[in-house]
Design a protein around this motif. Structure first.
Motif, mmCIF file in Angstrom:
data_model
loop_
_atom_site.group_PDB
_atom_site.id
_atom_site.type_symbol
_atom_site.label_atom_id
_atom_site.label_comp_id
_atom_site.label_asym_id
_atom_site.label_seq_id
_atom_site.Cartn_x
_atom_site.Cartn_y
_atom_site.Cartn_z
ATOM 1 N N ASP A 50 0.828 -1.204 0.000
ATOM 2 C CA ASP A 50 0.000 0.000 0.000
ATOM 3 C C ASP A 50 0.865 1.258 0.000
ATOM 4 O O ASP A 50 0.520 2.267 -0.617
ATOM 5 N N GLY A 51 1.972 1.201 0.725
ATOM 6 C CA GLY A 51 2.865 2.356 0.762
ATOM 7 C C GLY A 51 3.413 2.691 -0.613
ATOM 8 O O GLY A 51 3.540 3.863 -0.981
ATOM 9 N N ASN A 52 3.729 1.669 -1.391
ATOM 10 C CA ASN A 52 4.242 1.888 -2.746
ATOM 11 C C ASN A 52 3.219 2.560 -3.648
ATOM 12 O O ASN A 52 3.582 3.304 -4.568
ATOM 13 N N MET A 53 1.943 2.292 -3.389
ATOM 14 C CA MET A 53 0.898 2.895 -4.212
ATOM 15 C C MET A 53 0.899 4.422 -4.112
ATOM 16 O O MET A 53 0.493 5.116 -5.042
ATOM 17 N N ASN A 102 7.300 5.481 3.050
ATOM 18 C CA ASN A 102 7.556 4.132 2.534
ATOM 19 C C ASN A 102 8.582 3.387 3.380
ATOM 20 O O ASN A 102 8.475 2.174 3.568
ATOM 21 N N SER A 103 9.587 4.110 3.858
ATOM 22 C CA SER A 103 10.636 3.474 4.663
ATOM 23 C C SER A 103 10.065 2.920 5.959
ATOM 24 O O SER A 103 10.358 1.783 6.348
ATOM 25 N N PHE A 104 9.241 3.723 6.642
ATOM 26 C CA PHE A 104 8.633 3.243 7.886
ATOM 27 C C PHE A 104 7.539 2.219 7.619
ATOM 28 O O PHE A 104 7.340 1.290 8.408
ATOM 29 N N TRP A 105 6.819 2.394 6.500
ATOM 30 C CA TRP A 105 5.778 1.426 6.159
ATOM 31 C C TRP A 105 6.384 0.052 5.891
ATOM 32 O O TRP A 105 5.792 -0.972 6.250
ATOM 33 N N ASP A 121 7.232 -5.343 -1.911
ATOM 34 C CA ASP A 121 7.580 -3.940 -1.720
ATOM 35 C C ASP A 121 8.736 -3.574 -2.640
ATOM 36 O O ASP A 121 9.702 -4.316 -2.769
ATOM 37 N N LEU A 122 8.640 -2.402 -3.276
ATOM 38 C CA LEU A 122 9.694 -1.975 -4.197
ATOM 39 C C LEU A 122 11.029 -1.793 -3.486
ATOM 40 O O LEU A 122 12.086 -1.980 -4.091
ATOM 41 N N ILE A 123 10.980 -1.419 -2.216
ATOM 42 C CA ILE A 123 12.222 -1.269 -1.452
ATOM 43 C C ILE A 123 12.975 -2.588 -1.421
ATOM 44 O O ILE A 123 14.204 -2.627 -1.544
ATOM 45 N N GLU A 124 12.227 -3.667 -1.259
ATOM 46 C CA GLU A 124 12.812 -5.005 -1.236
ATOM 47 C C GLU A 124 13.196 -5.453 -2.639
ATOM 48 O O GLU A 124 14.252 -6.072 -2.846
#
Length: 227
Positions: A50-53, A102-105, A121-124
């Motif tokens: 959801d954060g990525n959205m 996004n970082s905290f999410w 997650d895009l971060i991953e």
């Protein structure tokens, strides 16, 4: 600092319909997922974080503001230079805000949300989590800034033939580059350096370098705008 705050407030008021529209769509999408999950087993399905959205807000800002905010602020007496500096500051604020959220999410997702649902997650996906919370935030902010500057440059150049040519070249670059074997390796290397860089300073630096290039291009188009 007051002038910068005015830019942020004015652009938020202009963009709030789009921002809350994206948030509403996310909430409606999750509500639909919940309703579907009541009737079928969706435990094995994977969905985007959801954060990525929320990242969808950033390209909207980069596209809408050069088209509408420019006219409003210049007609109020601001110079093109004041408009452009304010625009870049707004980009930085929104890019940093989304990156921080996004970082905290992502932390919440890993420790809580994934106990109940599968997410990607895009971060991953881009391995930004390898750099820790602060490193992930920096990499995201630099990438989002670069992408917003690119979109803003293209939109700002809509009135000029060079702008149309740049847009056409960029749209053709990826399909042509991936279709030609001799160029494919360079396309892969470019995106690896841009998104999957194993070095935080190199990844952030490369994105910021491109941001400066696109910002300079955006300024060249902006200073020649008459409407």
């Amino acid at each position: 600092m007051g002038a910068w705050a005015v830019h942020v407030k004015a652009t938020y008021l202009q963009m709030r319909m789009y921002i809350w529209g994206v948030i509403l769509l996310i909430l409606l999408g999750r509500l639909a997922d919940f309703i579907v999950s009541l009737f079928i087993d969706s435990s094995q399905s994977t969905r985007l974080s959801d954060g990525n959205m929320l990242i969808l807000i950033l390209p909207l800002i980069a596209i809408v503001l050069p088209l509408t905010y420019y006219k409003r602020i210049v007609h109020l007496g601001a110079s093109r230079e004041q408009y452009f500096k304010g625009l870049l500051f707004v980009f930085a604020v929104f890019a940093a805000a989304v990156a921080l959220f996004n970082s905290f999410w992502y932390v919440l997702e890993v420790h809580v949300i994934r106990k109940y649902t599968n997410t990607i997650d895009l971060i991953e996906a881009f391995h930004w989590n390898d750099f820790g919370l602060a490193g992930s935030f920096l990499y995201q902010t630099a990438f989002y800034l670069m992408a917003m500057a690119l979109l803003s440059m293209l939109i700002s150049g809509y009135y000029h033939p060079v702008g149309w040519l740049l847009t056409a070249l960029l749209l053709a670059a990826i399909p042509v580059g991936t279709a030609i074997p001799s160029l494919r390796v360079h396309v892969v290397s470019f995106f690896k350096a841009l998104l999957f860089n194993g070095s935080l300073p190199a990844g952030v630096g490369f994105n910021l370098m491109l941001f400066c290039v696109f910002a300079a291009g955006g300024w060249l188009f902006t200073r020649g705008r008459t409407h």
